[in-house]
Design a protein around this motif. Structure first.
Motif, PDB file in Angstrom:
ATOM      1  N   ASN A  66       0.843  -1.204   0.000  1.00 16.29           N
ATOM      2  CA  ASN A  66       0.000   0.000   0.000  1.00 16.29           C
ATOM      3  C   ASN A  66       0.875   1.249   0.000  1.00 16.29           C
ATOM      4  O   ASN A  66       1.656   1.497   0.920  1.00 16.29           O
ATOM      5  CB  ASN A  66      -0.919  -0.012   1.218  1.00 16.29           C
ATOM      6  CG  ASN A  66      -1.913   1.125   1.180  1.00 16.29           C
ATOM      7  OD1 ASN A  66      -1.594   2.266   1.480  1.00 16.29           O
ATOM      8  ND2 ASN A  66      -3.147   0.814   0.784  1.00 16.29           N
ATOM      9  N   LYS A  67       0.728   2.054  -1.033  1.00 20.12           N
ATOM     10  CA  LYS A  67       1.615   3.209  -1.236  1.00 20.12           C
ATOM     11  C   LYS A  67       1.406   4.295  -0.175  1.00 20.12           C
ATOM     12  O   LYS A  67       2.362   4.969   0.222  1.00 20.12           O
ATOM     13  CB  LYS A  67       1.394   3.799  -2.632  1.00 20.12           C
ATOM     14  CG  LYS A  67       1.738   2.845  -3.775  1.00 20.12           C
ATOM     15  CD  LYS A  67       3.226   2.504  -3.774  1.00 20.12           C
ATOM     16  CE  LYS A  67       3.623   1.711  -5.015  1.00 20.12           C
ATOM     17  NZ  LYS A  67       3.091   0.343  -5.029  1.00 20.12           N
ATOM     18  N   LYS A  68       0.193   4.472   0.278  1.00 18.70           N
ATOM     19  CA  LYS A  68      -0.073   5.511   1.277  1.00 18.70           C
ATOM     20  C   LYS A  68       0.703   5.226   2.570  1.00 18.70           C
ATOM     21  O   LYS A  68       1.303   6.126   3.157  1.00 18.70           O
ATOM     22  CB  LYS A  68      -1.568   5.591   1.575  1.00 18.70           C
ATOM     23  CG  LYS A  68      -1.963   6.713   2.538  1.00 18.70           C
ATOM     24  CD  LYS A  68      -3.460   6.697   2.813  1.00 18.70           C
ATOM     25  CE  LYS A  68      -3.872   7.870   3.707  1.00 18.70           C
ATOM     26  NZ  LYS A  68      -3.903   9.135   2.973  1.00 18.70           N
ATOM     27  N   GLU A  71       4.568   5.607   1.992  1.00 19.04           N
ATOM     28  CA  GLU A  71       4.975   7.021   1.956  1.00 19.04           C
ATOM     29  C   GLU A  71       4.962   7.639   3.344  1.00 19.04           C
ATOM     30  O   GLU A  71       5.826   8.463   3.672  1.00 19.04           O
ATOM     31  CB  GLU A  71       4.054   7.803   1.008  1.00 19.04           C
ATOM     32  CG  GLU A  71       4.298   7.517  -0.465  1.00 19.04           C
ATOM     33  CD  GLU A  71       5.735   7.784  -0.891  1.00 19.04           C
ATOM     34  OE1 GLU A  71       6.276   8.840  -0.492  1.00 19.04           O
ATOM     35  OE2 GLU A  71       6.307   6.937  -1.601  1.00 19.04           O
ATOM     36  N   ALA A  72       3.988   7.257   4.172  1.00 17.84           N
ATOM     37  CA  ALA A  72       3.934   7.782   5.543  1.00 17.84           C
ATOM     38  C   ALA A  72       5.164   7.360   6.341  1.00 17.84           C
ATOM     39  O   ALA A  72       5.709   8.147   7.132  1.00 17.84           O
ATOM     40  CB  ALA A  72       2.663   7.302   6.234  1.00 17.84           C
ATOM     41  N   ALA A 323      -1.661   6.131   8.903  1.00 19.88           N
ATOM     42  CA  ALA A 323      -1.954   5.964   7.483  1.00 19.88           C
ATOM     43  C   ALA A 323      -2.825   4.734   7.249  1.00 19.88           C
ATOM     44  O   ALA A 323      -3.728   4.747   6.398  1.00 19.88           O
ATOM     45  CB  ALA A 323      -0.654   5.845   6.691  1.00 19.88           C
ATOM     46  N   THR A 324      -2.591   3.671   8.009  1.00 20.08           N
ATOM     47  CA  THR A 324      -3.379   2.446   7.842  1.00 20.08           C
ATOM     48  C   THR A 324      -4.842   2.677   8.197  1.00 20.08           C
ATOM     49  O   THR A 324      -5.746   2.228   7.480  1.00 20.08           O
ATOM     50  CB  THR A 324      -2.789   1.320   8.710  1.00 20.08           C
ATOM     51  OG1 THR A 324      -1.435   1.080   8.327  1.00 20.08           O
ATOM     52  CG2 THR A 324      -3.589   0.032   8.553  1.00 20.08           C
ATOM     53  N   ASP A 326      -6.385   5.464   8.007  1.00 25.35           N
ATOM     54  CA  ASP A 326      -6.923   6.264   6.898  1.00 25.35           C
ATOM     55  C   ASP A 326      -7.307   5.364   5.719  1.00 25.35           C
ATOM     56  O   ASP A 326      -8.353   5.573   5.081  1.00 25.35           O
ATOM     57  CB  ASP A 326      -5.894   7.296   6.438  1.00 25.35           C
ATOM     58  CG  ASP A 326      -5.706   8.428   7.437  1.00 25.35           C
ATOM     59  OD1 ASP A 326      -6.559   8.578   8.340  1.00 25.35           O
ATOM     60  OD2 ASP A 326      -4.691   9.155   7.325  1.00 25.35           O
ATOM     61  N   VAL A 327      -6.479   4.363   5.438  1.00 21.96           N
ATOM     62  CA  VAL A 327      -6.769   3.435   4.335  1.00 21.96           C
ATOM     63  C   VAL A 327      -8.062   2.667   4.604  1.00 21.96           C
ATOM     64  O   VAL A 327      -8.917   2.530   3.720  1.00 21.96           O
ATOM     65  CB  VAL A 327      -5.594   2.458   4.117  1.00 21.96           C
ATOM     66  CG1 VAL A 327      -5.987   1.338   3.146  1.00 21.96           C
ATOM     67  CG2 VAL A 327      -4.373   3.206   3.581  1.00 21.96           C
ATOM     68  N   GLU A 330     -10.852   5.328   3.997  1.00 22.88           N
ATOM     69  CA  GLU A 330     -10.962   5.851   2.634  1.00 22.88           C
ATOM     70  C   GLU A 330     -11.377   4.779   1.631  1.00 22.88           C
ATOM     71  O   GLU A 330     -12.086   5.063   0.656  1.00 22.88           O
ATOM     72  CB  GLU A 330      -9.622   6.477   2.216  1.00 22.88           C
ATOM     73  CG  GLU A 330      -9.287   7.745   2.993  1.00 22.88           C
ATOM     74  CD  GLU A 330      -7.828   8.162   2.844  1.00 22.88           C
ATOM     75  OE1 GLU A 330      -7.107   7.510   2.044  1.00 22.88           O
ATOM     76  OE2 GLU A 330      -7.400   9.119   3.515  1.00 22.88           O
ATOM     77  N   GLU A 331     -10.948   3.533   1.864  1.00 26.43           N
ATOM     78  CA  GLU A 331     -11.247   2.453   0.929  1.00 26.43           C
ATOM     79  C   GLU A 331     -12.456   1.611   1.354  1.00 26.43           C
ATOM     80  O   GLU A 331     -12.797   0.631   0.686  1.00 26.43           O
ATOM     81  CB  GLU A 331     -10.011   1.560   0.742  1.00 26.43           C
ATOM     82  CG  GLU A 331      -8.826   2.308   0.146  1.00 26.43           C
ATOM     83  CD  GLU A 331      -7.651   1.411  -0.191  1.00 26.43           C
ATOM     84  OE1 GLU A 331      -7.825   0.171  -0.202  1.00 26.43           O
ATOM     85  OE2 GLU A 331      -6.559   1.949  -0.451  1.00 26.43           O
TER      86      GLU A 331
END
Length: 446
Positions: A66-68, A71-72, A323-324, A326-327, A330-331
């Motif tokens: 997972n790119k998000k 990147e975090a 970030a996780t 958020d995933v 968001e998803e």
């Protein structure tokens, strides 16, 4: 300086020579050398693709790569890779707040750990400090970790190397209705039976001695045993009656695995303490934690919390955790776990109806198991408890992996717990492989 690359042969050779593998005899091991991973898949160096149908160790909820989240981690590493737990740091503050916002509304604070085992270690310490009592109840069919305290909580055979163990750890039986040998008229009747048995056991142990009852909200690797209706509320009532802390181990079941943020939400129960790990960062960086109620949090306002870890609330892990979460949001992964869980349940029931080797299937969200038997009527297990001299279960897992379906087994049970990002087509394709392998089991292994 050039980057050093190993050949596949060197990777396997060094692995055999220098690594000790968990829960395994070391001689003869031949693990798959993994080259890359993405989404619900990973690949070996020959380019073979595998469905990750156990989310590794039921932790890769958001899938691989997972790119998000990546990147975090990069951003946090460049800004502040580490600072001691005694300092306040943005990623730790944000993650704690996010967790409390999605936890049951009686929860107030988080103590961060490195993973699930030390989350459970610290949970029992907190319960003992809060109550002033020493005894800890946990179930026989349970796994809470393999460190000394968590290993004493554990009820299944992986606790044996730790024995004789710590005084004050008491075991009770899980409501494993499929193997109870009692024809209960309803789930509620079964719950009443098991709760009453536990209450009587507590009376014999002395309620004034009991600090906590610790249980996996849904028993994990020991069978995905889902509590019958009324069971968790019955445990909550016992805890209320005697001033005992209810600790729910949500290391596997937390973070959407059952179609809710935390599995306790499925039964509208509020424990005093929740332990977590795995899906909070999905293994991108290790972290775990203990969530405590407002009452417990306030207790330590004027008393020293005798818990501490060098990497408690590690900034990189906390950034990954933020970030996780958020995933997940968001998803729509919590909702997808509910939706795909319904499809998985239908597929599992179809396998149970079709295959003579399938005695039972259990599922909630995307957390499920297939229990293999020699005979459906007698419910005789495919392999004896704690013994598999012919390596039958290993052969079955091998047949699945040969066909690109990666998972693991425990006793006579196969775990099916794919990443929460899986879609209907992927789920059907993967379970077709399971169907094919169960055909072989029916014909050659019974």
């Amino acid at each position: 300086m050039s980057k050093i690359e190993l050949t596949v042969e060197e990777i396997k050779q060094y692995d055999r020579e220098f690594n000790l593998h968990s829960w395994s005899k070391q001689k003869g091991l031949n693990p798959i050398a993994v080259s890359k991973s993405e989404g619900i898949y990973f690949w070996d160096y020959e380019g073979k693709k595998y469905f990750d149908m156990s989310s590794q160790l039921v932790n890769m909820n958001i899938g691989h790569g997972n790119k998000k989240v990546i990147e975090a981690i990069k951003e946090q590493a460049e800004k502040l890779a580490f600072i001691a737990p005694s300092f306040a740091v943005e990623s730790r503050s944000k993650l704690a707040r996010k967790i409390i916002n999605i936890a049951p509304d009686n929860m107030q604070k988080v103590f961060f750990t490195n993973g699930g085992a030390d989350a459970n270690e610290n949970a029992i310490k907190i319960a003992r400090m809060f109550t002033g009592r020493n005894k800890i109840f946990s179930r026989y069919r349970s796994y809470h970790g393999s460190s000394f305290g968590a290993g004493n909580l554990t009820g299944e055979p992986r606790r044996y190397p730790l024995e004789p163990g710590i005084p004050g750890f008491v075991k009770f039986f899980d409501p494993y209705i499929y193997r109870a040998g009692i024809n209960f008229k309803s789930e509620e009747e079964a719950s009443k039976y098991y709760v009453n048995m536990l209450r009587e056991q507590i009376l014999y142990e002395g309620p004034f001695n009991v600090a906590a009852i610790v249980l996996e909200t849904v028993t994990g690797s020991n069978g995905v045993i889902i509590p019958p209706k009324g069971y968790l509320k019955g445990i909550r009532e016992i805890c209320n009656e005697f001033g005992i802390m209810m600790i729910c181990d949500e290391v596997m079941t937390g973070w959407g695995r059952t179609g809710k943020w935390f599995a306790v939400e499925n039964w509208d129960v509020k424990p005093d303490i929740i332990t977590f790990a795995k899906g909070v960062t999905c293994g991108y960086v290790p972290i775990g934690g203990v969530i405590v109620s407002k009452e417990i949090a306030e207790f330590f306002d004027d008393r020293v919390l005798l818990c501490g870890l060098t990497y408690s609330g590690h900034p990189l892990a906390c950034a990954a955790g933020c970030a996780t979460i958020d995933v997940y949001e968001e998803e729509g992964l919590i909702e997808n776990a509910q939706k795909m869980g319904g499809i998985l349940g239908e597929l599992l029931e179809g396998l149970k109806a079709k295959h003579t080797s399938v005695g039972d299937v259990r599922y909630i969200g995307l957390f499920s198991s297939i229990e293999l038997v020699k005979d459906k009527e007698s419910r005789e297990t495919l392999v004896p408890y704690g013994k598999d001299p012919e390596g039958i279960m290993g052969k079955i897992i091998g047949l699945l992996k040969e066909r690109g379906f990666s998972t693991y087994s425990h006793e006579n049970i196969i775990i099916v717990a794919p990443p929460l990002i899986i879609n209907k087509e992927e789920l059907i394709e993967a379970m077709d492989i399971m169907d094919e392998v169960l055909d072989i089991v029916d014909k050659t292994m019974l």
